[in-house]
Design a protein around this motif. Structure first.
Motif, PDB file in Angstrom:
ATOM      1  N   LEU A 131       0.838  -1.193   0.000  1.00 55.22           N
ATOM      2  CA  LEU A 131       0.000   0.000   0.000  1.00 55.22           C
ATOM      3  C   LEU A 131       0.878   1.250   0.000  1.00 55.22           C
ATOM      4  N   PHE A 132       0.640   2.122  -0.968  1.00 59.89           N
ATOM      5  CA  PHE A 132       1.382   3.368  -1.119  1.00 59.89           C
ATOM      6  C   PHE A 132       0.441   4.565  -1.025  1.00 59.89           C
ATOM      7  N   MET A 133       1.009   5.704  -0.721  1.00 53.22           N
ATOM      8  CA  MET A 133       0.280   6.974  -0.787  1.00 53.22           C
ATOM      9  C   MET A 133       1.183   8.011  -1.435  1.00 53.22           C
TER      10      MET A 133
ATOM     11  N   GLU B 228       2.298   3.072  10.877  1.00 53.51           N
ATOM     12  CA  GLU B 228       3.596   2.483  10.575  1.00 53.51           C
ATOM     13  C   GLU B 228       3.820   2.591   9.065  1.00 53.51           C
ATOM     14  N   PHE B 229       4.844   3.366   8.672  1.00 53.30           N
ATOM     15  CA  PHE B 229       5.082   3.609   7.249  1.00 53.30           C
ATOM     16  C   PHE B 229       6.491   4.164   7.076  1.00 53.30           C
ATOM     17  N   ALA B 230       6.915   4.255   5.817  1.00 51.89           N
ATOM     18  CA  ALA B 230       8.219   4.826   5.487  1.00 51.89           C
ATOM     19  C   ALA B 230       8.052   5.844   4.365  1.00 51.89           C
TER      20      ALA B 230
ATOM     21  N   LYS C  65       5.166   4.481   1.810  1.00 52.79           N
ATOM     22  CA  LYS C  65       4.839   3.058   1.757  1.00 52.79           C
ATOM     23  C   LYS C  65       4.442   2.596   3.146  1.00 52.79           C
ATOM     24  N   PHE C  66       3.246   2.033   3.271  1.00 49.32           N
ATOM     25  CA  PHE C  66       2.730   1.581   4.560  1.00 49.32           C
ATOM     26  C   PHE C  66       3.235   0.174   4.890  1.00 49.32           C
TER      27      PHE C  66
END
Length: 203
Positions: free
Chosen positions: A124-126, A151-153, A142-143
């Motif tokens: 899953l991306f945003m 929690e993501f980067a 990116k989750f």
């Protein structure tokens, strides 16, 4: 039915918020389906629909820098019929916390245009927009575990050439990022950039 999520200035308080409109045909007419879905006391915009793997709908949106100086990206659960927001909004991050994001208008940090995308392998991306060295940019998140949550980067930006507020779509077997550029009132035009879904990243 077809739904459109759009930002309007509210008559009751002159602040912006995201509403949902509904139509039986993609050409409309779209009629108001909801009251404001973002928190009523917030200046918010750019709400986008995200539906989790279990079918739960969420609104991902921006809490505007015009109200809080350091803009944030947040999400809020929606009712199953998309008619109302449920519970408190969760803040994902503020713009100033992201490496490379520069302030504008003095000390304001902008968050714009979140859009969710799930890769072929379920990641899953945003994408979302802010500024780098005075230019509009398209950032990428990116989750963890393919789930919307805290929690993501932050990954390398997709666009740093004064373009942003994008969306991702398929056309045939190709994948495109579309955004507006340049970020100058009256000069914006749509750009269509072919990108690759590499599963664990977009490029």
């Amino acid at each position: 039915a077809y739904y459109m999520f759009a930002t309007f200035t509210r008559e009751d308080c002159n602040m912006r918020g995201t509403f949902a409109l509904k139509a039986d045909n993609p050409k409309g007419p779209f009629l108001r389906h909801t009251d404001v879905l973002t928190p009523v006391e917030w200046e918010s915009l750019d709400g986008t629909l995200y539906v989790a793997k279990d079918g739960t709908p969420y609104l991902v949106f921006c809490h505007e820098h015009t109200q809080i100086i350091d803009g944030t990206i947040c999400y809020r659960r929606l009712s199953e019929d998309l008619s109302e927001g449920i519970g408190e909004a969760t803040v994902l991050f503020n713009a100033a916390s992201v490496e490379g994001v520069d302030p504008v208008m003095g000390d304001h940090y902008v968050t714009d245009g979140p859009f969710m995308f799930r890769s072929e392998t379920g990641e899953l991306f945003m994408i979302w927009s802010s500024f780098v060295e005075g230019r509009y940019a398209e950032y990428l998140v990116k989750f963890a575990d393919g789930q919307l949550g805290t929690e993501f980067a932050h990954l390398d930006p997709l666009v740093t050439s004064d373009g942003g507020h994008g969306m991702i779509f398929h056309s045939g077997d190709k994948l495109y990022l579309t955004f507006h550029s340049p970020n100058a009132s009256g000069q914006e035009h749509p750009v269509f950039l072919a990108i690759q879904d590499m599963g664990n990243c977009l490029m």
